[in-house]
Design a protein around this motif. Structure first.
Motif, mmCIF file in Angstrom:
data_model
loop_
_atom_site.group_PDB
_atom_site.id
_atom_site.type_symbol
_atom_site.label_atom_id
_atom_site.label_comp_id
_atom_site.label_asym_id
_atom_site.label_seq_id
_atom_site.Cartn_x
_atom_site.Cartn_y
_atom_site.Cartn_z
ATOM 1 N N TRP A 120 0.814 -1.216 0.000
ATOM 2 C CA TRP A 120 0.000 0.000 0.000
ATOM 3 C C TRP A 120 0.850 1.270 0.000
ATOM 4 O O TRP A 120 0.412 2.316 0.477
ATOM 5 N N ARG A 121 2.047 1.174 -0.531
ATOM 6 C CA ARG A 121 2.947 2.335 -0.536
ATOM 7 C C ARG A 121 2.339 3.488 -1.323
ATOM 8 O O ARG A 121 1.853 3.313 -2.434
ATOM 9 N N LYS A 122 2.385 4.675 -0.718
ATOM 10 C CA LYS A 122 1.895 5.883 -1.373
ATOM 11 C C LYS A 122 3.069 6.839 -1.614
ATOM 12 O O LYS A 122 4.215 6.502 -1.385
ATOM 13 N N ALA A 123 2.740 8.036 -2.075
ATOM 14 C CA ALA A 123 3.779 9.040 -2.320
ATOM 15 C C ALA A 123 4.530 9.331 -1.024
ATOM 16 O O ALA A 123 3.980 9.231 0.075
ATOM 17 N N ARG A 124 5.787 9.670 -1.162
ATOM 18 C CA ARG A 124 6.639 9.920 -0.002
ATOM 19 C C ARG A 124 6.103 11.070 0.838
ATOM 20 O O ARG A 124 5.864 12.168 0.353
ATOM 21 N N VAL A 125 5.845 10.825 2.105
ATOM 22 C CA VAL A 125 5.364 11.861 3.013
ATOM 23 C C VAL A 125 6.278 11.886 4.232
ATOM 24 O O VAL A 125 7.125 11.015 4.420
ATOM 25 N N ALA A 126 6.071 12.888 5.079
ATOM 26 C CA ALA A 126 6.935 13.075 6.254
ATOM 27 C C ALA A 126 6.532 12.111 7.360
ATOM 28 O O ALA A 126 5.857 12.476 8.325
ATOM 29 N N ARG A 127 6.948 10.857 7.207
ATOM 30 C CA ARG A 127 6.676 9.868 8.244
ATOM 31 C C ARG A 127 7.746 9.949 9.327
ATOM 32 O O ARG A 127 8.824 10.486 9.119
ATOM 33 N N ARG B 285 3.703 14.414 16.457
ATOM 34 C CA ARG B 285 4.771 15.098 15.711
ATOM 35 C C ARG B 285 4.771 14.744 14.231
ATOM 36 O O ARG B 285 5.142 15.568 13.390
ATOM 37 N N TYR B 286 4.362 13.533 13.922
ATOM 38 C CA TYR B 286 4.364 13.072 12.528
ATOM 39 C C TYR B 286 2.980 12.522 12.177
ATOM 40 O O TYR B 286 2.768 11.303 12.125
ATOM 41 N N PRO B 287 2.007 13.418 11.921
ATOM 42 C CA PRO B 287 0.629 12.981 11.680
ATOM 43 C C PRO B 287 0.452 12.122 10.426
ATOM 44 O O PRO B 287 -0.552 11.431 10.291
ATOM 45 N N LYS B 288 1.408 12.155 9.506
ATOM 46 C CA LYS B 288 1.323 11.347 8.288
ATOM 47 C C LYS B 288 1.778 9.903 8.516
ATOM 48 O O LYS B 288 1.688 9.071 7.611
ATOM 49 N N THR B 289 2.284 9.623 9.714
ATOM 50 C CA THR B 289 2.715 8.257 10.025
ATOM 51 C C THR B 289 1.484 7.371 10.182
ATOM 52 O O THR B 289 0.614 7.650 11.001
ATOM 53 N N ASN B 290 1.410 6.310 9.368
ATOM 54 C CA ASN B 290 0.226 5.450 9.431
ATOM 55 C C ASN B 290 0.459 4.244 10.355
ATOM 56 O O ASN B 290 1.518 4.098 10.969
ATOM 57 N N ALA B 291 -0.544 3.378 10.414
ATOM 58 C CA ALA B 291 -0.500 2.240 11.343
ATOM 59 C C ALA B 291 0.668 1.316 11.051
ATOM 60 O O ALA B 291 1.362 0.853 11.965
ATOM 61 N N SER C 176 -4.720 5.214 14.516
ATOM 62 C CA SER C 176 -4.538 6.190 13.435
ATOM 63 C C SER C 176 -5.869 6.753 12.936
ATOM 64 O O SER C 176 -5.937 7.894 12.495
ATOM 65 N N ARG C 177 -6.975 5.978 13.030
ATOM 66 C CA ARG C 177 -8.273 6.408 12.511
ATOM 67 C C ARG C 177 -9.183 7.004 13.580
ATOM 68 O O ARG C 177 -9.947 7.924 13.303
ATOM 69 N N PHE C 178 -9.110 6.479 14.802
ATOM 70 C CA PHE C 178 -10.066 6.896 15.825
ATOM 71 C C PHE C 178 -9.426 7.434 17.096
ATOM 72 O O PHE C 178 -10.130 7.927 17.974
ATOM 73 N N GLY C 179 -8.095 7.299 17.229
ATOM 74 C CA GLY C 179 -7.412 7.802 18.410
ATOM 75 C C GLY C 179 -7.242 6.751 19.481
ATOM 76 O O GLY C 179 -7.869 5.697 19.472
ATOM 77 N N SER C 180 -6.375 7.054 20.458
ATOM 78 C CA SER C 180 -6.018 6.091 21.487
ATOM 79 C C SER C 180 -7.159 5.830 22.472
ATOM 80 O O SER C 180 -7.245 4.756 23.062
ATOM 81 N N LEU C 181 -8.061 6.817 22.662
ATOM 82 C CA LEU C 181 -9.157 6.629 23.603
ATOM 83 C C LEU C 181 -10.114 5.538 23.119
ATOM 84 O O LEU C 181 -10.533 4.671 23.886
ATOM 85 N N THR C 182 -10.452 5.572 21.838
ATOM 86 C CA THR C 182 -11.312 4.530 21.270
ATOM 87 C C THR C 182 -10.632 3.176 21.359
ATOM 88 O O THR C 182 -11.264 2.161 21.692
ATOM 89 N N ASN C 183 -9.330 3.161 21.083
ATOM 90 C CA ASN C 183 -8.588 1.905 21.172
ATOM 91 C C ASN C 183 -8.605 1.363 22.608
ATOM 92 O O ASN C 183 -8.749 0.160 22.828
ATOM 93 N N THR C 184 -8.462 2.256 23.584
ATOM 94 C CA THR C 184 -8.498 1.847 24.987
ATOM 95 C C THR C 184 -9.851 1.224 25.344
ATOM 96 O O THR C 184 -9.917 0.209 26.043
ATOM 97 N N THR C 185 -10.928 1.831 24.845
ATOM 98 C CA THR C 185 -12.268 1.306 25.105
ATOM 99 C C THR C 185 -12.420 -0.107 24.550
ATOM 100 O O THR C 185 -12.936 -1.012 25.217
#
Length: 332
Positions: free
Chosen positions: A72-79, A197-203, A266-275
């Motif tokens: 699933w490689r996409k264009a180079r982003v600031a990961r 710090r790096y919002p483009k970093t995916n899962a 990455s999609r819903f945040g750590s709080l949802t993951n904790t739940t």
């Protein structure tokens, strides 16, 4: 796509995440208990080198994330650069190793319940190290969790449960769980910092970075000197192929579970993951108790209810605080 369509898509993604996390980790928990308590081979030997599970899982998860990134490689982003994961890699290596080692001394339901009390060491460190002040409601959550874990630990268990463990030493087991929680707290804080710090970093980027360093550290720990336990673990798997298969299934479940967890963050945040993970732990206790033929006593079920009442209230408070902060941002 309209607002209604976006809402349906988000709901489907959330359901997908819940199903993936629950399925992977409930089954992995059963495999973890099997590997730690089962007697293998003609000599009926237990697999004593439980830290090897962390190395095996890191290697499998590293390969999995590498494949997913290349598919699933996409264009180079600031990961996030790989070096940003080195500190979280240390705590993420030591913490789970202690959690798995605890299974030598306490049952799986006890381990799950003890590890649910993550907020206690987090609040202690926040108060002692950073001078953070908490509300009385947050202290109430901690008291519920601490009380539930204590009651569970002090409750009498039947002899079958105790005999499953070679060297029952409950204080050591719970102590290892506590240290596991402390290291997990540092790991989670670092992951949140990297995501900010790096919002483009995916899962899969985060999964690769964490498991790259985890593999390096575990290789040094397991094979860094001639008498290291990694060599004995490999030999045990050669002599008992059924143990090797259980470990492989355990690692695959971990890879699938990590994939869903990092995607959820990455999609819903750590709080949802904790739940999601909190409710999964409760289901894990129920499933383990039923399948192992060792039903919990009324007192133990009461302690489970206390723990998850505290956790549920904590999640509610966090969600309320999150909504309040969002409203303040919109006001400005």
């Amino acid at each position: 796509m309209g607002i209604h369509g976006v809402g349906i898509r988000r709901a489907m993604e959330l359901a997908f995440c819940i199903t993936g996390i629950w399925s992977a980790y409930i089954y992995q928990g059963l495999l973890q208990e099997t590997v730690s308590t089962r007697r293998f081979g003609l000599n009926k030997e237990r697999f004593e080198h439980l830290a090897f599970l962390n190395l095996a899982q890191s290697v499998v998860c590293l390969q999995w994330s590498f494949i997913m990134i290349n598919i699933w490689r996409k264009a180079r982003v600031a990961r996030a650069p790989w070096r940003s994961y080195w500190s979280a890699g240390i705590t993420n290596t030591i913490g789970p190793a202690m959690g798995i080692e605890a299974l030598k001394y306490i049952s799986y339901p006890a381990q799950v319940l003890a590890k649910s009390s993550k907020m206690i060491p987090v609040m202690l460190m926040g108060t002692l190290v950073y001078g953070i002040k908490y509300s009385y409601r947050e202290y109430l959550c901690s008291l519920l969790v601490a009380g539930g874990v204590s009651i569970f630990a002090l409750s009498k268990t039947n002899s079958k449960t105790i005999n499953k463990v070679a060297n029952p030493n409950a204080p050591l087991g719970y102590g290892l769980c506590f240290l596991n929680l402390v290291f997990d707290g540092f790991t989670n804080a670092t992951q949140d910092s990297i995501s900010a710090r790096y919002p483009k970093t995916n899962a899969w980027d985060m999964m690769l970075g964490m498991n790259l360093w985890g593999t390096i550290y575990n290789l040094v720990f397991m094979f860094g000197w001639p008498q290291a336990s990694g060599y004995q673990a490999v030999q045990f798997c050669r002599d008992n192929p059924e143990a090797a298969w259980d470990i492989l299934y355990y690692c695959l479940c971990g890879a699938i579970g990590q994939n869903f967890i990092f995607f959820t963050i990455s999609r819903f945040g750590s709080l949802t993951n904790t739940t999601i993970t909190t409710t999964r732990k409760f289901v894990s206790i129920v499933v383990s108790s039923l399948l192992s033929g060792n039903p919990l006593s009324r007192k133990q079920w009461g302690s489970v209810a206390m723990v998850f009442s505290g956790l549920s209230y904590q999640i509610y408070l966090k969600r309320k605080k999150s909504k309040r902060m969002k409203r303040k941002k919109k006001a400005f």
